[in-house]
Design a protein around this motif. Structure first.
Motif, PDB file in Angstrom:
ATOM      1  N   GLN A 138      45.901  53.916  12.439  1.00 18.53           N
ATOM      2  CA  GLN A 138      45.669  55.224  13.052  1.00 18.53           C
ATOM      3  C   GLN A 138      46.905  55.780  13.735  1.00 18.53           C
ATOM      4  O   GLN A 138      46.970  56.979  14.009  1.00 18.53           O
ATOM      5  CB  GLN A 138      44.497  55.122  14.019  1.00 18.53           C
ATOM      6  CG  GLN A 138      43.180  54.810  13.326  1.00 18.53           C
ATOM      7  CD  GLN A 138      42.050  54.525  14.292  1.00 18.53           C
ATOM      8  OE1 GLN A 138      41.954  55.121  15.367  1.00 18.53           O
ATOM      9  NE2 GLN A 138      41.163  53.600  13.920  1.00 18.53           N
ATOM     10  N   GLU A 172      45.861  59.116   9.083  1.00 18.53           N
ATOM     11  CA  GLU A 172      44.481  59.472   9.405  1.00 18.53           C
ATOM     12  C   GLU A 172      43.594  58.819   8.356  1.00 18.53           C
ATOM     13  O   GLU A 172      43.443  59.346   7.255  1.00 18.53           O
ATOM     14  CB  GLU A 172      44.306  60.986   9.398  1.00 18.53           C
ATOM     15  CG  GLU A 172      45.100  61.702  10.477  1.00 18.53           C
ATOM     16  CD  GLU A 172      44.883  63.203  10.444  1.00 18.53           C
ATOM     17  OE1 GLU A 172      43.694  63.617  10.410  1.00 18.53           O
ATOM     18  OE2 GLU A 172      45.866  63.946  10.435  1.00 18.53           O
ATOM     19  N   ARG A 229      50.449  60.847   8.754  1.00 23.01           N
ATOM     20  CA  ARG A 229      50.766  61.826   9.798  1.00 23.01           C
ATOM     21  C   ARG A 229      52.255  62.144   9.678  1.00 23.01           C
ATOM     22  O   ARG A 229      53.091  61.242   9.662  1.00 23.01           O
ATOM     23  CB  ARG A 229      50.488  61.255  11.189  1.00 23.01           C
ATOM     24  CG  ARG A 229      49.034  60.883  11.431  1.00 23.01           C
ATOM     25  CD  ARG A 229      48.849  60.365  12.856  1.00 23.01           C
ATOM     26  NE  ARG A 229      47.527  59.817  13.073  1.00 23.01           N
ATOM     27  CZ  ARG A 229      46.459  60.539  13.446  1.00 23.01           C
ATOM     28  NH1 ARG A 229      46.590  61.844  13.625  1.00 23.01           N
ATOM     29  NH2 ARG A 229      45.285  59.970  13.623  1.00 23.01           N
TER      30      ARG A 229
END
Length: 282
Positions: free
Chosen positions: A178, A182, A210
């Motif tokens: 995380q 995502e 990300r």
């Protein structure tokens, strides 16, 4: 030349080549082409992309990736028994399938794609799924060489990847996944869909990188997370002593109570702890 649509059923291919799945290699073959095509489609648009596939086995997902429009599939397979079956698909794919014999843990995949747009889509062998994932999550430089990852895991592992803070499933894997991506579970696959059927349900998980993850040194984050979850029942003031330094100043700087436990610390707080550790060590 046989077209992809005209290739024989996978059960026939497996029988002809004697491809009984081997537990030692973490093999469970998916034979339902409707299901493999669903997995391929869930990976995102494939046209204009190279797809990296790990552990193709007899090539069920490989066929689906080609049929769904991947420019090229690079399949990495360590079981030499599967190579003749994959060669039959390659012959029908007219240059769009490259098969590499070897251990995916030892292959430089970024070099294989040569800066072309790429996705990783794979029914990962259970015994190497986690180390492969961690390696891809720790890729440098970031953003990574792949546009997305669509991977199959045991349901228990998938739940650990997407777990929020506060529960037993939340741990090292959730923080690492995380921090830079995502992750989300797309759908489950029942044991009966595989040959042989595993004892557990599987889940397909999508990872979208990300582009601007929280600033953090990955090695420092790995150390902090390993220490915190290595003794997850202990308070952080005790578990973080494994870092070889007094954790009290680190926790105070971030505003985390020393009596807190690892499972209640957010990904952002772990990144802040890692950065504070790096500053302390200068």
């Amino acid at each position: 030349m046989i077209a992809l649509d005209d290739l024989p059923p996978l059960r026939e291919v497996i029988a002809r080549h004697g491809l009984a799945a081997r537990k030692a290699l973490g093999q469970n073959f998916l034979l339902d082409l409707n299901l493999t095509r669903r997995i391929a489609r869930s990976g995102g648009p494939l046209s204009g992309h190279v797809v990296i596939e790990i552990g193709p086995g007899p090539g069920g997902l490989t066929r689906a990736l080609l049929l769904e429009g991947a420019d090229e599939v690079i399949a990495i397979e360590r079981d030499p028994r599967c190579l003749p079956a994959l060669a039959e698909i390659a012959a029908a794919a007219e240059g769009r399938l490259t098969v590499i014999e070897g251990d995916a843990l030892d292959v430089d995949m970024a070099a294989l794609i040569a800066s072309r747009p790429a996705r990783i889509i794979a029914n990962l062998p259970y015994n190497v799924a986690t180390p492969l994932l961690v390696g891809w999550l720790q890729t440098d430089p970031w953003p990574p060489w792949y546009r997305s990852m669509t991977l199959m895991f045991q349901r228990e592992v998938a739940e650990r990847i997407v777990a929020p803070p506060g529960g037993k499933a939340y741990g090292r894997l959730a923080v690492l996944a995380q921090w830079r991506t995502e992750p989300r579970i797309l759908f489950d696959i029942a044991p009966r869909a595989f040959t042989p059927p595993p004892k557990v349900t599987s889940s397909v998980v999508q990872f979208e990188p990300r582009h601007n993850p929280l600033p953090c040194d990955k090695r420092a984050l790995e150390r902090v997370v390993a220490a915190a979850f290595g003794q997850r029942r202990k308070m952080l003031r005790s578990s973080l002593q494994a870092l070889g330094t007094d954790p009290a100043p680190l926790l105070e700087e971030i505003g985390i109570a020393p009596t807190e436990r690892a499972e209640r610390v957010s990904v952002a707080q772990f990144c802040a702890l890692a950065q504070a550790l790096e500053r302390m060590r200068g």
